[in-house]
Design a protein around this motif. Structure first.
Motif, PDB file in Angstrom:
ATOM      1  N   UNK A 118      -0.529 -65.149  -1.614  1.00 57.15           N
ATOM      2  CA  UNK A 118      -0.131 -64.333  -2.752  1.00 57.15           C
ATOM      3  C   UNK A 118      -1.117 -64.315  -3.908  1.00 57.15           C
ATOM      4  N   UNK A 169      -0.489 -65.691  -7.906  1.00 56.25           N
ATOM      5  CA  UNK A 169       0.357 -64.546  -7.556  1.00 56.25           C
ATOM      6  C   UNK A 169       0.783 -63.741  -8.780  1.00 56.25           C
ATOM      7  N   UNK A 170       0.710 -62.437  -8.650  1.00 52.66           N
ATOM      8  CA  UNK A 170       1.092 -61.514  -9.730  1.00 52.66           C
ATOM      9  C   UNK A 170       2.087 -60.509  -9.176  1.00 52.66           C
ATOM     10  N   UNK A 192      -2.868 -55.485   1.107  1.00 53.29           N
ATOM     11  CA  UNK A 192      -3.155 -56.902   0.900  1.00 53.29           C
ATOM     12  C   UNK A 192      -4.402 -57.203   1.705  1.00 53.29           C
ATOM     13  N   UNK A 195      -3.479 -58.730  -3.224  1.00 55.12           N
ATOM     14  CA  UNK A 195      -2.872 -60.031  -2.951  1.00 55.12           C
ATOM     15  C   UNK A 195      -3.365 -60.581  -1.614  1.00 55.12           C
ATOM     16  N   UNK A 196      -3.399 -61.889  -1.525  1.00 60.37           N
ATOM     17  CA  UNK A 196      -3.913 -62.540  -0.312  1.00 60.37           C
ATOM     18  C   UNK A 196      -2.773 -62.845   0.652  1.00 60.37           C
ATOM     19  N   UNK A 197      -3.009 -62.589   1.904  1.00 58.58           N
ATOM     20  CA  UNK A 197      -2.108 -63.051   2.959  1.00 58.58           C
ATOM     21  C   UNK A 197      -2.927 -64.003   3.840  1.00 58.58           C
ATOM     22  N   UNK A 201       6.381 -52.348   3.927  1.00 56.52           N
ATOM     23  CA  UNK A 201       4.965 -52.519   3.619  1.00 56.52           C
ATOM     24  C   UNK A 201       4.667 -51.885   2.267  1.00 56.52           C
ATOM     25  N   UNK A 202       5.080 -52.531   1.198  1.00 60.45           N
ATOM     26  CA  UNK A 202       5.043 -51.882  -0.117  1.00 60.45           C
ATOM     27  C   UNK A 202       3.663 -51.816  -0.762  1.00 60.45           C
TER      28      UNK A 202
END
Lengths: 103, 824
Positions: free
Chosen positions: B734, B804-805, B718, B749-751, B714-715
């Motif tokens: 993403x 995504x980035x 999100x 970021x989107x999940x 889990x870096x």
């Protein structure tokens, strides 16, 4: 190198399937079993916890595996590495987790 | 490692695992398998003994500190180092000695190179290394100066459900008895305060009547406001294992997201964040309408009330009150199908033994206490209390929130024994027990009857000397990270920075970045101490290894402060050199102080705790008492044997009596479901955001983000968005989005998921990266009774920033970043 002692709970009538599965992994050794009650203790040698988690996923994906639980870990060599190098041992960065990472 | 040594180590671990699995003499072994102790032949015993020596010099028992379950472990020590960990087979918490990924990796925290090893003092904006004497002298000087200049309430303490009981008790005694100030609180205010107030208002006494053991005795388990699978993984394993073996047992999960927890459920009851009180009232209505209620239990043990509980009412009035909560109305308000409300009501009432489990999903709400009350209501009207498998059981979020903070009374309004500071007889007793009149440095020579400020108000009132509207000028923060955990952080970060803030921690944190002084702390296994988990069980972690050079135990730090503030005799253990003896003296003082309360652990002497492999559950009044599985039941709860000793009256013919309230009955409340203080969606902020944990991370990630495996799993934070919402917003997996509330924003970021309700989004709470610290967005409105903030309901808007980035993941505050708190 870490060593784990783990317990496999399996459907008794799939003992032979379990043995086949275990034999595919050289780093797993069976140390005790109770075939009639579907329990087995195994030890696992692994480079890191990631390897153990990968195994866990493989075993959990088999219908005849009821549970795969870890009971004990030895990580003495890793502590020595961390103390001498100042680096907490990691897994191979070229093989990052993909299960949950989204980017 | 050579092969023979490796094999011997394997044998040691395998023998322990075999014992955990219940594999005994008769087990068949594969011929090729190595010999293990489980065979118990003389040769095998010898081999195991040798193996044990090769692997470890000793196994030292303790508790895992990575969640609230309280799993019992053994730490293997070789040449003074932690080299192994194993579950405790005798454990009553993690039965069979199972461990999760966080527990297995705890050694990586102990030996991490980021550990703080030198006290730091901020000079000209930079934290510079100092000696312990310099740091403690500065703290002493400032505390004395502020006491004199601004009064005793100008110096505060903020503790943690991860401090040991001995540490929390000592700080509590220093502040409330020594300084005559109740200006102390702790992070359990952010997680458990609503459960405390719920138990107190319903039962008149805090903490559950039952225990984890009820899981295996339940016929129906109602999990609400808890993603048990991720927040309490070992308990979840216990529940899922029980369900697997007993498929007829019904599992109901009620929460806005269809998480892993609901995978074992027979019924998932979705509810829009903040609305589940309607579900609980609706279930009560269904139960009574169908005549499933327990009339005898109600007649004996229920007291129907209106308003805040002081005004008595009747069962008929209660029926009228809940009449509006028809299944159809509940569906309209909550999103939970009417049929599910009916089904849940039936299973809850008719199972024979229903256990409710809940956690932050209920507590961290502006109506958290009311939500707790309504769960208790369901148990009262169905008679699901006081028998095996039946209990309203609140899960704690930290390993020592119950034992260390609730039971020692280390919150702004409490005293030891979890009794209010405002209650004069108890305050006078504690004053007398502590000999406050003799030792206090406050001229009042008394404990202040007025409660201090709960966490959010405390940090609102914290500030610099030039801020006249901020009466609290200094704060000592131990083992917690409020600069990341408080809601609406934009409001509190400057306050922490402007005040004289002392931080005790093992790693650099967001709070340490703002501190005036940072004190490097020893890790749990370097000092030992008692933790008390959700089920009233206290367990001693024994010191396993020497502290990392340069670090000190929090208890030692507390004692040094006490001595320097003129409380050397008041804290009698402050002159003790040995940390274990110091802790034992503090523990003895604590169990003596609370011996005449229902929280008594008088029988849990240090010697007993050192020898015990299971810990002890209160009430435990004497050394020959086994501890208590069920409260309020004659024959099980020792309070019934001598109620006067504890200040209670129990009729001699009562088999079950809820002695926390004088009439022995449980309050059944009429609580309306409308979350008045919770934020509502609007045209501008159309989504409801909720927050929570993920399995691999713990709190603010100061430890788990430093463990490579858990960090990688889990870096980064999100935002989970329902697939239909994502479509409407034109978002793909993403994509980067800005998530904004009226208070602050994140870029995440989107999940895209389908396991949440439309209009509901979720952000985990562990990420330290400033732009992803979700508490910049969260609401700092609090429950009016408990003072607990509402982390679960924030109205937000979501705007696409980019595709995504690359995300700066696995972020932790490092030592080099202590001077640059950019929070970006």
């Amino acid at each position: 190198m870490i060593i784990a002692a783990s317990i496999l709970y399996f459907q008794e009538d799939h003992y032979d399937d379990l043995i086949k599965l275990i034999n595919q992994h050289k780093n797993i050794e069976i140390t005790n079993e109770d075939k009639e009650n579907g329990k087995m203790v195994v030890t696992i040698e692994a480079e890191n916890n990631k390897d153990i988690e990968d195994l866990e996923e493989i075993f959990h994906n088999c219908d005849f595996i009821i549970d795969f639980t870890h009971h004990a870990f030895y990580f003495g060599d890793e502590v020595e590495k961390a103390e001498t190098t100042g680096i907490i041992p990691d897994f191979d960065i070229k093989k990052p987790f993909t299960k949950k990472k989204i980017l | 490692m050579d092969i023979s040594r490796r094999n011997l180590i394997k044998s040691t671990l395998a023998a322990s695992a075999a014992a955990a699995a219940g594999l005994s003499l008769g087990c068949k072994k594969k011929e090729a398998a190595p010999t293990t102790a489980a065979t118990e032949t003389p040769a095998a015993t010898t081999t195991a003994a040798s193996a044990s020596t090769v692997a470890v010099d000793k196994w030292v028992k303790g508790v895992c500190r990575m969640c609230g379950t309280g799993c019992s472990i053994y730490v293997g020590v070789k040449d003074g180092k932690m080299v192994a960990i194993k579950g405790n087979v005798d454990s009553k918490t993690n039965t069979k000695g199972f461990l999760c990924i966080k527990g297995m990796n705890i050694w990586k925290v102990a030996y991490h190179p980021d550990r703080l090893t030198t006290p730091l003092i901020r000079k000209n904006g930079k934290l510079e290394p100092a000696t312990w004497d310099e740091a403690l002298t500065l703290i002493e000087t400032k505390f004395k100066e502020f006491h004199k200049k601004y009064g005793y309430d100008s110096v505060a303490y903020y503790g943690s459900g991860q401090c040991t009981t001995e540490e929390s008790y000592t700080f509590n005694k220093i502040w409330k008895g020594g300084f005559g100030s109740n200006m102390m609180d702790g992070n359990p205010r952010l997680c458990m305060a609503s459960a405390v107030a719920g138990y107190l208002s319903s039962f008149g006494s805090d903490e559950p009547a039952g225990a984890y053991e009820d899981i295996e005795n339940a016929k129906c388990i109602f999990i609400t406001g808890s993603n048990t699978s991720e927040a309490h993984p070992i308990l979840f394993r216990r529940i899922s294992s029980y369900k697997r073996q007993n498929p007829d047992v019904k599992i109901i999960v009620c929460e806005p997201r269809k998480t892993q927890t609901s995978k074992i459920a027979d019924l998932w009851m979705p509810s829009l964040p903040g609305t589940d009180l309607a579900i609980f009232n609706g279930m009560a209505r269904e139960i009574i309408k169908n005549d499933w209620h327990d009339k005898e239990f109600i007649a004996r043990h229920a007291r129907f009330t209106q308003g805040d509980g002081t005004e008595a009412s009747t069962f008929d009035e209660y029926i009228k009150f809940i009449e509006k909560y028809t299944p159809e109305y509940v569906e309209k308000v909550t999103g939970c199908p009417a049929a599910s409300v009916k089904q849940a009501a039936e299973w809850f009432a008719k199972s024979g033994a229903t256990l409710s489990l809940w956690c932050m999903g209920l507590n961290q709400r502006s109506n958290g206490v009311w939500a707790n009350n309504l769960i208790h209501n369901l148990h009262v009207i169905t008679g699901n209390i006081g028998k095996p498998g039946a209990d309203p059981f609140s899960l704690t979020g930290q390993p020592n929130a119950c034992g260390g903070v609730r039971e020692t009374g280390s919150l702004a309004h409490l005293l030891p024994g979890c009794r209010p500071v405002a209650v004069e007889p108890w305050r006078k007793y504690v004053e007398s027990y502590w000999k406050v009149a003799e030792h206090s440095i406050n001229p009042s020579k008394a404990i202040n009857p007025k409660p201090g400020f709960p966490a959010v108000k405390l940090f609102s009132s914290l500030g610099g000397e030039n801020e006249a509207d901020k009466p609290v000028k200094a704060i000592l923060i131990s083992t917690t990270n409020p600069a990341q955990t408080l809601p609406n952080l934009n409001k509190f970060v400057p306050n922490i920075k402007n005040a004289f803030t002392v931080v005790i921690d093992i790693f650099p944190t967001r709070t340490a970045q703002l501190a005036s002084v940072v004190l490097p702390a020893s890790f749990l296994y370097e000092k030992g101490g008692v933790y008390g988990c959700s089920e009233r069980r206290s367990f001693l972690t024994q010191k396993a290894i020497e502290p990392l050079e340069g670090t000190k135990a929090d208890l030692w730090i507390a004692c040094q402060i006490a001595k320097r503030m003129g409380l050397e005799k008041f804290i009698a253990w402050s002159n003790e050199e040995d940390i274990v003896k110091m802790a034992e003296m503090a523990w003895n003082d604590y169990i003596g102080c609370t011996a005449n309360t229902e929280k008594t652990l008088a029988g849990a002497t240090y010697k007993r705790l050192m020898e015990s492999t299971t810990g002890v559950q209160w009430p435990c009044p004497s050394e020959d008492h086994p501890g208590t599985y069920k409260r309020y039941v004659r024959g099980m709860d020792p309070v019934f044997d001598d109620p006067k000793k504890y200040g209670y009256e129990i009729p001699e013919d009562a088999d079950m009596f809820f002695y926390g309230r004088k009439d022995g009955k449980i309050n059944v409340f009429m609580r309306d479901a409308e979350p008045k203080a919770s934020e509502k969606i609007s045209k501008e902020y159309p989504f409801l955001m909720t927050t929570g944990r993920v399995i691999e991370q713990w709190h603010t990630g100061t430890m788990t983000m430093r463990i490579p495996e858990t960090a990688a799993a889990h870096p980064n934070s999100y935002i989970e968005i329902h697939v239909n919402d994502a479509k409407k917003l034109g978002l793909s997996q993403g994509d980067m989005v800005k998530v904004e509330s009226v208070r602050g924003e994140n870029v995440l970021p989107v999940r895209v998921v389908n396991m949440t309700l439309e209009g509901v989004c979720f952000v985990p709470m562990h990420d330290q990266k400033g732009a992803r610290m979700v508490n910049f967005i969260c609401n700092d409105v609090v429950d009016a009774t408990s003072g607990e903030p509402d982390y679960k309901v924030s109205a937000v808007k979501i705007t696409k920033v980019s595709g995504p980035q690359k995300v700066d993941d696995k972020f932790v505050v490092t030592k080099s970043e202590l001077d640059s708190p950019t929070f970006s």
